[in-house]
Scaffold this motif. Structure first.
Motif, PDB file in Angstrom:
ATOM      1  N   VAL A  48       0.867  -1.185   0.000  1.00 22.80           N
ATOM      2  CA  VAL A  48       0.000   0.000   0.000  1.00 22.80           C
ATOM      3  C   VAL A  48       0.902   1.232   0.000  1.00 22.80           C
ATOM      4  O   VAL A  48       1.858   1.306   0.778  1.00 22.80           O
ATOM      5  N   LEU A  49       0.625   2.192  -0.863  1.00 24.49           N
ATOM      6  CA  LEU A  49       1.427   3.417  -0.917  1.00 24.49           C
ATOM      7  C   LEU A  49       0.889   4.416   0.115  1.00 24.49           C
ATOM      8  O   LEU A  49       0.116   5.317  -0.191  1.00 24.49           O
ATOM      9  N   ASP A  50       1.336   4.205   1.363  1.00 23.88           N
ATOM     10  CA  ASP A  50       0.809   4.971   2.505  1.00 23.88           C
ATOM     11  C   ASP A  50       0.798   6.475   2.280  1.00 23.88           C
ATOM     12  O   ASP A  50      -0.200   7.150   2.506  1.00 23.88           O
ATOM     13  N   LYS A  51       1.959   6.993   1.857  1.00 24.67           N
ATOM     14  CA  LYS A  51       2.095   8.450   1.740  1.00 24.67           C
ATOM     15  C   LYS A  51       1.178   9.017   0.660  1.00 24.67           C
ATOM     16  O   LYS A  51       0.607  10.092   0.823  1.00 24.67           O
ATOM     17  N   ALA A  52       1.042   8.262  -0.426  1.00 25.02           N
ATOM     18  CA  ALA A  52       0.175   8.723  -1.520  1.00 25.02           C
ATOM     19  C   ALA A  52      -1.274   8.808  -1.056  1.00 25.02           C
ATOM     20  O   ALA A  52      -1.987   9.782  -1.361  1.00 25.02           O
ATOM     21  N   TRP A  53      -1.721   7.807  -0.279  1.00 27.35           N
ATOM     22  CA  TRP A  53      -3.115   7.823   0.203  1.00 27.35           C
ATOM     23  C   TRP A  53      -3.328   8.924   1.236  1.00 27.35           C
ATOM     24  O   TRP A  53      -4.363   9.594   1.240  1.00 27.35           O
ATOM     25  N   ALA A  54      -2.338   9.112   2.099  1.00 27.11           N
ATOM     26  CA  ALA A  54      -2.463  10.172   3.110  1.00 27.11           C
ATOM     27  C   ALA A  54      -2.540  11.542   2.432  1.00 27.11           C
ATOM     28  O   ALA A  54      -3.323  12.404   2.840  1.00 27.11           O
ATOM     29  N   ALA A  55      -1.734  11.740   1.388  1.00 30.64           N
ATOM     30  CA  ALA A  55      -1.756  13.013   0.658  1.00 30.64           C
ATOM     31  C   ALA A  55      -3.085  13.190  -0.075  1.00 30.64           C
ATOM     32  O   ALA A  55      -3.671  14.281  -0.078  1.00 30.64           O
ATOM     33  N   LYS A  56      -3.568  12.104  -0.663  1.00 30.02           N
ATOM     34  CA  LYS A  56      -4.839  12.152  -1.405  1.00 30.02           C
ATOM     35  C   LYS A  56      -6.001  12.513  -0.472  1.00 30.02           C
ATOM     36  O   LYS A  56      -6.967  13.162  -0.866  1.00 30.02           O
ATOM     37  N   SER A  57      -5.877  12.096   0.785  1.00 28.99           N
ATOM     38  CA  SER A  57      -6.963  12.351   1.743  1.00 28.99           C
ATOM     39  C   SER A  57      -6.753  13.642   2.539  1.00 28.99           C
ATOM     40  O   SER A  57      -7.401  13.870   3.559  1.00 28.99           O
ATOM     41  N   GLY A  58      -5.808  14.466   2.102  1.00 29.26           N
ATOM     42  CA  GLY A  58      -5.661  15.802   2.682  1.00 29.26           C
ATOM     43  C   GLY A  58      -4.910  15.890   3.995  1.00 29.26           C
ATOM     44  O   GLY A  58      -4.971  16.908   4.686  1.00 29.26           O
ATOM     45  N   LEU A  59      -4.157  14.837   4.357  1.00 25.30           N
ATOM     46  CA  LEU A  59      -3.450  14.858   5.642  1.00 25.30           C
ATOM     47  C   LEU A  59      -2.105  15.581   5.567  1.00 25.30           C
ATOM     48  O   LEU A  59      -1.458  15.810   6.577  1.00 25.30           O
TER      49      LEU A  59
END
Length: 308
Positions: free
Chosen positions: A136-147
């Motif tokens: 899972v690309l953790d950082k990409a998902w966190a960025a996509k979700s505005g974190l």
């Protein structure tokens, strides 16, 4: 269900906060179109070194619907690990994230609690918890979700918080209210690029993982290449240089998770203590720590490399 998307999202975020997470953001589970060419180029340039596992499950890394059947939402969570005290200045250094209990255990338990809560409050919801041990690309998902945004050192950065936190996800099969990405606030700053002891940050937003001190001291199983002698800045497990010099980490605050507190001996040990460390002391100080990943023999190898 659609009328309840906002209500359910707020429920999840409130419970995440109660469980001790720093923040929570939600994005739609879909193919990461922007990340695909970046990941492919990074792998093609062999910037993953001996981390062959990065080549596996390419499609799954980019598409959570291949990981979790029927998945519709990715719930991204941050958990602070910034310590209140640092190691003795006359010591070989370990990365701050490894001071206390291995984060995999701590976060996995919190994620399970969150998933049970979702099932109790919302009903039949299926999902899986991920803590950097799956494709899972953790950082990409966190960025996509505005974190936060992905900084020039390739770590996630958040205004007023910094970057000393873990990222984890719950991928679930219900539609929720989705957050939007934030803008990049690195500006013209190149502090992380300038400070990297091994020049692993090849250009803004591109890190050659095979030249990173964390890679050499944790992932690499063979001998550390002699060309990097004298460039490790006393790091024996991991490296925090690019985060330590980042202006946004002026805003970081100490964590409140007791399990992340270090063994008292860890903060007091000097270089001499590390050189003379026995396997029994290693097991005592790092009983439940992520440092166990490198094993006693690996830590000895790293210390020897720094000492010679």
């Amino acid at each position: 269900m659609n009328n309840n998307k906002f209500k359910y999202s707020e429920l999840i975020k409130t419970e995440a906060k109660r469980l001790g997470f720093l923040s929570c953001g939600i994005s739609k589970a879909e193919f990461l179109e922007d990340e695909a060419p970046r990941l492919e180029a990074w792998l093609n340039k062999n910037m993953h070194g001996e981390m062959r596992y990065m080549e596996n499950h390419f499609d799954k890394r980019l598409d959570p619907t291949l990981l979790v059947d029927g998945s519709k939402s990715v719930v991204s969570l941050l958990l602070n690990y910034c310590p209140s005290e640092l190691q003795n200045k006359e010591s070989y250094k370990i990365s701050k994230y490894a001071y206390g209990t291995d984060y995999h255990f701590v976060i996995k338990n919190k994620l399970k609690s969150l998933l049970y809560y979702i099932q109790d409050e919302i009903g039949e919801v299926h999902g899986r918890a991920f803590v950097d041990s799956a494709p899972v690309l953790d950082k990409a998902w966190a960025a996509k979700s505005g974190l936060g945004w992905i900084g020039k050192h390739s770590n996630l950065l958040t205004q007023q918080i910094g970057s000393y936190y873990f990222i984890a996800e719950l991928i679930v099969d219900i539609e929720l209210d989705y957050d939007t990405p934030v803008t990049d606030h690195c500006g013209t700053c190149t502090a992380c690029i300038d400070a990297c002891p091994t020049e692993a940050i090849k250009e803004p937003y591109v890190v050659d993982g095979s030249k990173c001190i964390s890679y050499f001291t944790i992932e690499l199983k063979e001998n550390i290449p002699s060309e990097f002698k004298g460039k490790f800045d006393d790091w024996m497990f991991g490296c925090d240089v690019c985060q330590d010099v980042c202006p946004w980490n002026r805003f970081s605050k100490p964590h409140t998770e007791p399990l992340f507190n270090p063994h008292p001996d860890l903060l007091l040990m000097t270089k001499k203590d590390w050189v003379e460390i026995t396997e029994d002391t290693f097991k005592k100080v790092f009983k439940k720590s992520a440092v166990k990943r490198t094993k006693y023999s690996g830590l000895q190898r790293n210390i020897q490399f720094l000492k010679d």
